[in-house]
Motif scaffolding. Structure first.
Motif, PDB file in Angstrom:
ATOM      1  N   HIS A  61       0.860  -1.182   0.000  1.00 19.42           N
ATOM      2  CA  HIS A  61       0.000   0.000   0.000  1.00 19.42           C
ATOM      3  C   HIS A  61       0.891   1.224   0.000  1.00 19.42           C
ATOM      4  CE1 HIS A  61       0.725  -0.239   4.335  1.00 19.42           C
ATOM      5  NE2 HIS A  61       0.330   1.020   4.435  1.00 19.42           N
TER       6      HIS A  61
ATOM      7  N   HIS B  71       1.865   5.330   1.044  1.00 18.00           N
ATOM      8  CA  HIS B  71       1.777   6.415   2.027  1.00 18.00           C
ATOM      9  C   HIS B  71       1.989   7.719   1.252  1.00 18.00           C
ATOM     10  CE1 HIS B  71       3.101   3.866   5.802  1.00 18.00           C
ATOM     11  NE2 HIS B  71       1.900   3.549   5.367  1.00 18.00           N
TER      12      HIS B  71
ATOM     13  N   SER C 134       2.716   1.924  10.053  1.00 10.72           N
ATOM     14  CA  SER C 134       2.042   2.598  11.162  1.00 10.72           C
ATOM     15  C   SER C 134       1.565   1.538  12.157  1.00 10.72           C
ATOM     16  CB  SER C 134       0.838   3.380  10.641  1.00 10.72           C
ATOM     17  OG  SER C 134      -0.123   2.460  10.144  1.00 10.72           O
TER      18      SER C 134
ATOM     19  N   ASP D 117      -0.972  -0.458  10.443  1.00 10.80           N
ATOM     20  CA  ASP D 117      -0.380  -1.430   9.514  1.00 10.80           C
ATOM     21  C   ASP D 117       0.031  -2.702  10.264  1.00 10.80           C
ATOM     22  OD1 ASP D 117      -0.638   0.260   7.334  1.00 10.80           O
ATOM     23  OD2 ASP D 117       1.387   1.078   7.514  1.00 10.80           O
TER      24      ASP D 117
HETATM   25 ZN   LIG Z   1       0.467   2.225   6.047  1.00 12.60          ZN
END
Ligand SMILES: [Zn+2]
Length: 258
Positions: A95, A97, A110, A113
């Motif tokens: 993914h 950011h 994060s 995550d």
């Molecule tokens: Zn993330």
């Protein structure tokens, strides 16, 4: 963890992930600012975990500038259909950011995550951090970066956008940095242990080909269509499993396109 194999992007996996991050964060359409999400397929080989295909998943539960929530049923359907067409297995999600400015650790997972990493029970987890606010257009430039590896785990006292718990993992890792047009990006690979994410090396034959063309001052736009197959052969020659025995073949094609 020191002997962990690198995650290796072959074929067009690297560029596909970059383009997916771009489509949800275009430099010429400031209102579009969302995270991208997709699946990565590959095979665990002797010298690397070779990833040969990336699929950007457009159909997600929710996406915004600070999160993307995959639909695990959609992901499962894509995964099982893809596996009918090739021997490679789904081994990671990625993914993006999308940030206004690059900063230290912008491709770190994060806390959210860390909590969500395990939803498909895949062994790897990839993050591309990207900014689009460069002052002027830059040519494509890719580089390997190196930093200390860390282990990231979910902090139950924090919320999704907080930092997870971070411990040093006592080794160094490589990752991919790049810039083009007004974009700057970093891609990092993590091993999913089931209770944490640990930095692992990320390499790419596609990136290495671009690095060599750049060093040789060969511009993609000057390569004729008839010579396109040479780029494919060169990318193939640069893969971990071929590297040692195909240097001559690589150099032959490099000479031809100079
Ligand atoms: Zn993330």
């Amino acid at each position: 963890m020191i002997n962990e194999k690198p995650v290796e992007f072959i074929q067009h996996v690297l560029s596909t992930i970059i383009l997916d991050a771009v489509q949800f964060f275009p430099q010429n359409k400031k209102k579009v600012h969302s995270e991208a999400h997709g699946l990565i397929f590959g095979i665990d080989k002797e010298n690397s975990v070779e990833c040969d295909y990336a699929f950007p998943v457009g159909s997600v539960m929710e996406r915004s500038d600070v999160s993307v929530m995959p639909d695990s049923k959609v992901d499962q359907a894509v995964k099982s259909a893809k596996e009918l067409f090739s021997t490679s297995n789904c081994i990671a999600t990625y993914h993006s950011h999308p940030y206004d400015e690059p900063f230290e650790g912008w491709a770190n997972p994060s806390n959210g995550d860390c909590a969500a990493a395990d939803y498909l029970d895949l062994p790897y987890f990839l993050i591309i951090a990207i900014a689009r606010n460069g002052k002027k257009d830059k040519p494509l430039l890719l580089q390997y970066g190196e930093c200390d590896a860390y282990e990231f785990s979910y902090d139950q006292n924090g919320d999704g956008h907080d930092f997870p718990k971070i411990q040093t993992a006592n080794h160094r890792v490589s990752f991919i940095n790049g810039e083009f047009q007004k974009y700057t990006f970093t891609i990092r690979a993590y091993k999913n242990t089931g209770h944490s994410l640990i930095d692992v090396d990320l390499i790419s034959s596609e990136a290495e080909l671009m690095m060599i063309l750049n060093e040789e001052d060969i511009k993609i736009e000057n390569i004729s269509e008839q010579d396109t197959y040479r780029l494919r052969k060169m990318e193939y020659n640069l893969r971990e499993e071929n590297k040692n025995r195909s240097i001559r073949n690589f150099e032959y094609h490099l000479e031809k396109i100079k």
